[in-house]
Design a protein around this motif. Structure first.
Motif, PDB file in Angstrom:
ATOM      1  N   ILE A   8       0.837  -1.205   0.000  1.00  0.00           N
ATOM      2  CA  ILE A   8       0.000   0.000   0.000  1.00  0.00           C
ATOM      3  C   ILE A   8       0.869   1.251   0.000  1.00  0.00           C
ATOM      4  N   LEU A   9       1.936   1.248   0.803  1.00  0.00           N
ATOM      5  CA  LEU A   9       2.847   2.389   0.825  1.00  0.00           C
ATOM      6  C   LEU A   9       3.534   2.558  -0.524  1.00  0.00           C
ATOM      7  N   ARG A  10       3.852   1.425  -1.156  1.00  0.00           N
ATOM      8  CA  ARG A  10       4.585   1.471  -2.426  1.00  0.00           C
ATOM      9  C   ARG A  10       3.711   1.987  -3.560  1.00  0.00           C
ATOM     10  N   ASP A  11       2.453   1.509  -3.638  1.00  0.00           N
ATOM     11  CA  ASP A  11       1.608   1.939  -4.764  1.00  0.00           C
ATOM     12  C   ASP A  11       0.787   3.191  -4.446  1.00  0.00           C
ATOM     13  N   LYS A  12       0.856   3.649  -3.175  1.00  0.00           N
ATOM     14  CA  LYS A  12       0.189   4.880  -2.740  1.00  0.00           C
ATOM     15  C   LYS A  12      -1.328   4.846  -2.974  1.00  0.00           C
ATOM     16  N   THR A  70      -8.249   6.457  -1.480  1.00  0.00           N
ATOM     17  CA  THR A  70      -9.237   5.750  -0.665  1.00  0.00           C
ATOM     18  C   THR A  70      -8.832   5.861   0.796  1.00  0.00           C
ATOM     19  N   ASP A  71      -9.763   5.574   1.689  1.00  0.00           N
ATOM     20  CA  ASP A  71      -9.493   5.695   3.119  1.00  0.00           C
ATOM     21  C   ASP A  71      -9.405   4.350   3.823  1.00  0.00           C
ATOM     22  N   TYR A  72      -9.598   3.248   3.088  1.00  0.00           N
ATOM     23  CA  TYR A  72      -9.613   1.937   3.745  1.00  0.00           C
ATOM     24  C   TYR A  72      -9.447   0.819   2.728  1.00  0.00           C
ATOM     25  N   ASN A  89       0.608 -17.955  13.367  1.00  0.00           N
ATOM     26  CA  ASN A  89       0.534 -19.405  13.525  1.00  0.00           C
ATOM     27  C   ASN A  89      -0.093 -20.110  12.321  1.00  0.00           C
ATOM     28  N   GLY A  90      -0.321 -19.368  11.234  1.00  0.00           N
ATOM     29  CA  GLY A  90      -0.846 -19.971  10.014  1.00  0.00           C
ATOM     30  C   GLY A  90      -2.353 -20.081   9.947  1.00  0.00           C
ATOM     31  N   LYS A  91      -3.077 -19.454  10.865  1.00  0.00           N
ATOM     32  CA  LYS A  91      -4.540 -19.527  10.847  1.00  0.00           C
ATOM     33  C   LYS A  91      -5.133 -18.408   9.991  1.00  0.00           C
ATOM     34  N   ASP A  92      -6.258 -18.715   9.336  1.00  0.00           N
ATOM     35  CA  ASP A  92      -6.916 -17.757   8.448  1.00  0.00           C
ATOM     36  C   ASP A  92      -7.620 -16.669   9.245  1.00  0.00           C
ATOM     37  N   LEU A  93      -7.531 -15.441   8.739  1.00  0.00           N
ATOM     38  CA  LEU A  93      -8.213 -14.305   9.346  1.00  0.00           C
ATOM     39  C   LEU A  93      -8.890 -13.481   8.254  1.00  0.00           C
ATOM     40  N   ARG A  94      -9.838 -12.660   8.674  1.00  0.00           N
ATOM     41  CA  ARG A  94     -10.404 -11.629   7.793  1.00  0.00           C
ATOM     42  C   ARG A  94      -9.962 -10.283   8.347  1.00  0.00           C
ATOM     43  N   SER A  95      -9.384  -9.444   7.501  1.00  0.00           N
ATOM     44  CA  SER A  95      -8.801  -8.194   7.981  1.00  0.00           C
ATOM     45  C   SER A  95      -9.334  -6.986   7.229  1.00  0.00           C
ATOM     46  N   SER A  96      -9.266  -5.840   7.886  1.00  0.00           N
ATOM     47  CA  SER A  96      -9.580  -4.557   7.264  1.00  0.00           C
ATOM     48  C   SER A  96      -8.564  -3.538   7.777  1.00  0.00           C
ATOM     49  N   THR A  97      -8.101  -2.672   6.882  1.00  0.00           N
ATOM     50  CA  THR A  97      -7.143  -1.636   7.248  1.00  0.00           C
ATOM     51  C   THR A  97      -7.713  -0.270   6.909  1.00  0.00           C
ATOM     52  N   PHE A  98      -7.615   0.645   7.867  1.00  0.00           N
ATOM     53  CA  PHE A  98      -8.083   2.014   7.694  1.00  0.00           C
ATOM     54  C   PHE A  98      -6.874   2.944   7.726  1.00  0.00           C
ATOM     55  N   PHE A  99      -6.852   3.919   6.813  1.00  0.00           N
ATOM     56  CA  PHE A  99      -5.711   4.805   6.675  1.00  0.00           C
ATOM     57  C   PHE A  99      -5.903   6.057   7.531  1.00  0.00           C
ATOM     58  N   ILE A 100      -4.966   6.308   8.410  1.00  0.00           N
ATOM     59  CA  ILE A 100      -4.997   7.479   9.280  1.00  0.00           C
ATOM     60  C   ILE A 100      -4.217   8.591   8.592  1.00  0.00           C
ATOM     61  N   LYS A 101      -4.888   9.708   8.328  1.00  0.00           N
ATOM     62  CA  LYS A 101      -4.258  10.785   7.568  1.00  0.00           C
ATOM     63  C   LYS A 101      -4.305  12.106   8.335  1.00  0.00           C
ATOM     64  N   ASN A 129      -4.264  15.969   7.061  1.00  0.00           N
ATOM     65  CA  ASN A 129      -4.283  16.858   5.889  1.00  0.00           C
ATOM     66  C   ASN A 129      -3.883  16.115   4.609  1.00  0.00           C
ATOM     67  N   GLY A 130      -4.409  14.891   4.488  1.00  0.00           N
ATOM     68  CA  GLY A 130      -4.149  14.101   3.293  1.00  0.00           C
ATOM     69  C   GLY A 130      -2.868  13.295   3.337  1.00  0.00           C
ATOM     70  N   LYS A 131      -2.014  13.513   4.328  1.00  0.00           N
ATOM     71  CA  LYS A 131      -0.755  12.784   4.435  1.00  0.00           C
ATOM     72  C   LYS A 131      -0.946  11.558   5.321  1.00  0.00           C
ATOM     73  N   LEU A 132      -0.519  10.400   4.838  1.00  0.00           N
ATOM     74  CA  LEU A 132      -0.665   9.166   5.606  1.00  0.00           C
ATOM     75  C   LEU A 132       0.299   9.168   6.790  1.00  0.00           C
ATOM     76  N   ILE A 133      -0.245   9.014   8.012  1.00  0.00           N
ATOM     77  CA  ILE A 133       0.602   8.995   9.203  1.00  0.00           C
ATOM     78  C   ILE A 133       0.472   7.694   9.992  1.00  0.00           C
ATOM     79  N   GLY A 134      -0.501   6.854   9.629  1.00  0.00           N
ATOM     80  CA  GLY A 134      -0.658   5.604  10.368  1.00  0.00           C
ATOM     81  C   GLY A 134      -1.681   4.698   9.722  1.00  0.00           C
ATOM     82  N   LEU A 135      -1.742   3.466  10.220  1.00  0.00           N
ATOM     83  CA  LEU A 135      -2.686   2.462   9.731  1.00  0.00           C
ATOM     84  C   LEU A 135      -3.385   1.828  10.922  1.00  0.00           C
TER      85      LEU A 135
END
Length: 220
Positions: free
Chosen positions: A49-53, A58-60, A70-82, A84-90
């Motif tokens: 995500i950082l590489r392709d910007k 989008t915000d998420y 441990n190799g177990k399956d999960l469902r994940s979601s990531t939200f972008f913390i910005k 003034n438009g600059k990404l500062i966290g996830l």
């Protein structure tokens, strides 16, 4: 915030700290879901995500497949913390369905013979695995930058159907190009890990990266 008995865990990652440029987890709740720890590096998904910007338009990134430590399956979601438009966290929220799966298994065992549950139902679920084959590489959770690098390299080698011994200069260039496109080299120490896994010098890896960047810019 999730509780200890929750099937969700929550991670907050930052792109940088006041001390260094390391990209790592700065806060986490219910870490037993992903198996991650404070200070763990960003995942292959986050680096991509950082590489392709993609965060710029989008915000998420919602409901994607991931695999815990441990190799177990999960469902994940990531939200972008910005800021003034600059990404500062996830902010990453991971869901583990093992408790739900256990309940489903118990219910099925009440209405089906044991052999039907073990032999027939797994075959019916094969369509999910087949669907995953058409998806991008799963997000993999690791607790060290070296583990992130090794996992990404092994995935590329497996995808190409080669071993480190079988790598020609051309195939090695293909592997490093894929790693560069995925943002792996944003991690400190990734070049060293790549050199060790691909059986070449760090100087060679840097030359490959330079060749790739020059090619992308049309200079060669």
């Amino acid at each position: 915030m999730a509780t200890e008995s929750s099937p969700f865990d929550t991670e907050v990652s930052t792109r940088k700290t006041s001390v260094s440029q390391r990209k790592q987890i700065i806060a986490i709740a219910n870490s037993h879901i992903s198996g991650r720890k404070l200070g763990a590096p960003l995942t292959n998904m986050s680096l991509s995500i950082l590489r392709d910007k993609s965060y710029e338009h989008t915000d998420y990134h919602l409901h994607y497949y991931s695999i815990n430590v441990n190799g177990k399956d999960l469902r994940s979601s990531t939200f972008f913390i910005k800021d003034n438009g600059k990404l500062i966290g996830l902010l990453c929220i991971n869901f583990g369905d093992s408790r739900c799966q256990n309940i489903c298994d118990r219910i099925l065992s009440l209405c089906h013979p044991d052999l039907f549950v073990t032999d027939v139902l797994p075959q019916a679920g094969a369509t999910w695995d087949e669907a995953l084959e058409d998806c991008p590489a799963a997000e993999k959770f690791c607790n060290s930058a070296d583990a992130v690098a090794v996992d990404a390299i092994n995935w590329e080698l497996e995808r190409m159907g080669v071993t480190p011994k079988q790598l020609t200069p051309e195939k090695r260039l293909q592997v490093i190009a894929a790693l560069e496109a995925g943002g792996l080299f944003l991690l400190k120490g990734a070049v060293k890990s790549a050199a060790a896994s691909l059986r070449c010098s760090q100087a060679s890896v840097y030359r490959y990266i330079t060749q790739i960047k020059n090619s992308d810019s049309g200079q060669i």
